[in-house]
Write an enzyme that holds these catalytic residues in place. Sequence first.
Site, mmCIF file in Angstrom:
data_model
loop_
_atom_site.group_PDB
_atom_site.id
_atom_site.type_symbol
_atom_site.label_atom_id
_atom_site.label_comp_id
_atom_site.label_asym_id
_atom_site.label_seq_id
_atom_site.Cartn_x
_atom_site.Cartn_y
_atom_site.Cartn_z
ATOM 1 N N PRO A 58 0.817 -1.213 0.000
ATOM 2 C CA PRO A 58 0.000 0.000 0.000
ATOM 3 C C PRO A 58 0.854 1.267 0.000
ATOM 4 C CG PRO A 58 0.085 -0.931 2.207
ATOM 5 C CD PRO A 58 0.862 -1.866 1.317
ATOM 6 N N GLY A 59 0.443 2.242 -0.780
ATOM 7 C CA GLY A 59 1.113 3.544 -0.774
ATOM 8 C C GLY A 59 0.129 4.612 -0.347
ATOM 9 N N ARG A 60 -0.896 4.787 -1.190
ATOM 10 C CA ARG A 60 -1.845 5.877 -0.997
ATOM 11 C C ARG A 60 -2.542 5.806 0.363
ATOM 12 N NH1 ARG A 60 -4.398 8.401 -5.447
ATOM 13 N NH2 ARG A 60 -3.880 6.554 -6.655
ATOM 14 N N ARG A 100 -1.857 16.205 -9.508
ATOM 15 C CA ARG A 100 -2.960 15.240 -9.607
ATOM 16 C C ARG A 100 -4.247 15.826 -10.222
ATOM 17 N NH1 ARG A 100 -5.227 12.713 -6.238
ATOM 18 N NH2 ARG A 100 -5.162 10.708 -7.301
ATOM 19 N N TYR A 105 -5.100 13.818 -13.503
ATOM 20 C CA TYR A 105 -6.150 12.779 -13.380
ATOM 21 C C TYR A 105 -7.524 13.361 -13.100
ATOM 22 C CZ TYR A 105 -1.829 10.327 -11.991
ATOM 23 O OH TYR A 105 -0.557 9.848 -11.901
ATOM 24 N N CYS A 165 2.012 29.079 -16.218
ATOM 25 C CA CYS A 165 1.447 29.582 -17.479
ATOM 26 C C CYS A 165 0.879 28.448 -18.318
ATOM 27 C CB CYS A 165 2.516 30.363 -18.231
ATOM 28 S SG CYS A 165 3.052 31.761 -17.257
ATOM 29 N N GLU A 166 -0.180 27.856 -17.852
ATOM 30 C CA GLU A 166 -0.903 26.809 -18.573
ATOM 31 C C GLU A 166 -2.368 26.900 -18.158
ATOM 32 O OE1 GLU A 166 0.135 23.267 -19.783
ATOM 33 O OE2 GLU A 166 2.296 23.427 -19.482
HETATM 34 N N1 LLP Z 1 2.581 -1.641 -6.080
HETATM 35 C C1 LLP Z 1 2.771 -1.367 -7.376
HETATM 36 C C2 LLP Z 1 3.435 -2.362 -8.214
HETATM 37 C C3 LLP Z 1 2.324 -0.141 -7.911
HETATM 38 O O1 LLP Z 1 2.503 0.113 -9.206
HETATM 39 C C4 LLP Z 1 1.684 0.798 -7.072
HETATM 40 C C5 LLP Z 1 1.227 2.094 -7.582
HETATM 41 C C6 LLP Z 1 1.525 0.466 -5.709
HETATM 42 C C7 LLP Z 1 1.973 -0.769 -5.257
HETATM 43 C C8 LLP Z 1 0.877 1.395 -4.720
HETATM 44 O O2 LLP Z 1 -0.459 1.618 -5.014
HETATM 45 P P1 LLP Z 1 -1.374 2.451 -3.989
HETATM 46 O O3 LLP Z 1 -1.561 1.613 -2.762
HETATM 47 O O4 LLP Z 1 -0.656 3.715 -3.690
HETATM 48 O O5 LLP Z 1 -2.637 2.666 -4.733
HETATM 49 N N2 LLP Z 1 0.177 8.796 -9.431
HETATM 50 C C9 LLP Z 1 -1.124 8.158 -9.319
HETATM 51 C C10 LLP Z 1 -1.028 6.783 -8.704
HETATM 52 C C11 LLP Z 1 -0.087 5.864 -9.436
HETATM 53 C C12 LLP Z 1 0.032 4.511 -8.792
HETATM 54 C C13 LLP Z 1 1.132 3.743 -9.394
HETATM 55 N N3 LLP Z 1 1.392 2.462 -8.801
HETATM 56 C C14 LLP Z 1 -2.064 9.081 -8.546
HETATM 57 O O6 LLP Z 1 -1.636 10.154 -8.139
HETATM 58 O O7 LLP Z 1 -3.228 8.744 -8.342
#
Ligand code: LLP
Length: 421
Positions: A276-278, A314, A318, A346-347
């Site tokens: 998990p990241g987000r 973002r 998106y 400037c966009e």
């Molecule tokens: N593992 C892999 C292999 C991934 O490609 C990603 C995210 C994660 C884990 C983590 O995913 P999460 O739990 O954060 O959803 N920049 C975009 C999000 C791109 C995500 C890319 N991969 C945004 O701002 O929404």
Amino acid sequence: MDHFDYRRGQLHAEDVPIGDIAAAVGTPFYVYSASTLRRHYRLFDEALSWGDHLVCFAVKALSNVAVLKVLGDMGAGMDIVSGGEYARARAAGVPGERIVFSGVGKTRAEMRQALEGGIRQFNVESEPELHALSEVATSMGAVAPVAVRLNPDVDARTHAKIATGSRETKFGVPIDRAADVYAEAARLPGIEVVGVDVHIGSQLTDLAPFREAYGKIADVTRMLRAAGHDIRRLDLGGGLGIPYTRSNSAPPLPVEYGRMVQETVGDLGCEIEIEPGRLIAGNAGLLVASVIYVKSGAVRDFLILDAGMNDLVRPAMYEAHHDIVPVRARPPATPTHVYDVVGPVCETGDIFARARPLPPMEPGEAVAFRSAGAYGAVMASEYNSRPLVPEVLVDRDQFAVIRRRPSFDEMINRDTIPEWL
Ligand code: LLP
């Protein structure tokens, strides 16, 4: 839940008034709450407590070394996708045995770096990568632990730019090729098969696509075991979404996700890894900016901020929604005014929110973008020669600058003028 609340008329990060940080570092800046990061990590750790597991934070979401240390010190692993992220995880004190290496384009240099420094597992995404890894590992007299990332061909039902689990994306090996690719992996020198990997996308707000994908992974794991492969780990990726607004119905909680994981793959007796990241970082961070001008427009008034799309991309990239709140609290019944909230870049696309109702705002006052901890600072650029904004970490009543704002000289001195010019 996060630790950004109004107290005594002002937005706070934990026990620190945002205004105090703004006075010390100037706007714009990112601010992260250590307590929120810890809390979110713990939620996942507890959600998987029914079995062996490792929660690997997706470093790409928020890669400041101090943040990685907060999580690493709690026992978190790290999911990395580049040599740079590997270096960050190690600089934060995370040992190689807690680092998994994902990504479709690992270079030989990155493979060597990870094998030399220590690595838990490579999540391999193609046969050419498998061959390259075999060559690199063999040349070093090393053995690379490998999980193959399988593409289960499920629709993650999220924004197209962050859906990775359908077969036309560049990610993973089609699941119907698993038998062949694992047979190849078993045959190659310098490769040790340890598991199966999957990641279907990001900001998923429903468990159904996960359930479908993990069901397929369970089936394929049984098939691979029957073929003699020692599958002992399942890396189930990241992707659980977060509430970006306070009004929307909230996505499933980590505990519900953990139960679904148990139901789909729990009987296999594998060690579970998740990435998990987000969910860990998103609601643990704010971007704080100041209003430069309130400009009356032909259609609507503009709130022109000192932060731009280069600082938080973002919304432009998106169409993402971020709640924007004033740092100075208003009485509950304050009437709102509708603004287009924009940056100075400037966009035309440098717009954070169209027709957003906010309390009437004054030039010079500060606003905060909520849910900006993940994919905020890490996606920033210096477009329009705007130096990267500082990052600040709060832990209860303390705060520290964890990345300072570079001076113009520091920014431009990275360029060099050839002597023949
Ligand atoms: N593992 C892999 C292999 C991934 O490609 C990603 C995210 C994660 C884990 C983590 O995913 P999460 O739990 O954060 O959803 N920049 C975009 C999000 C791109 C995500 C890319 N991969 C945004 O701002 O929404």
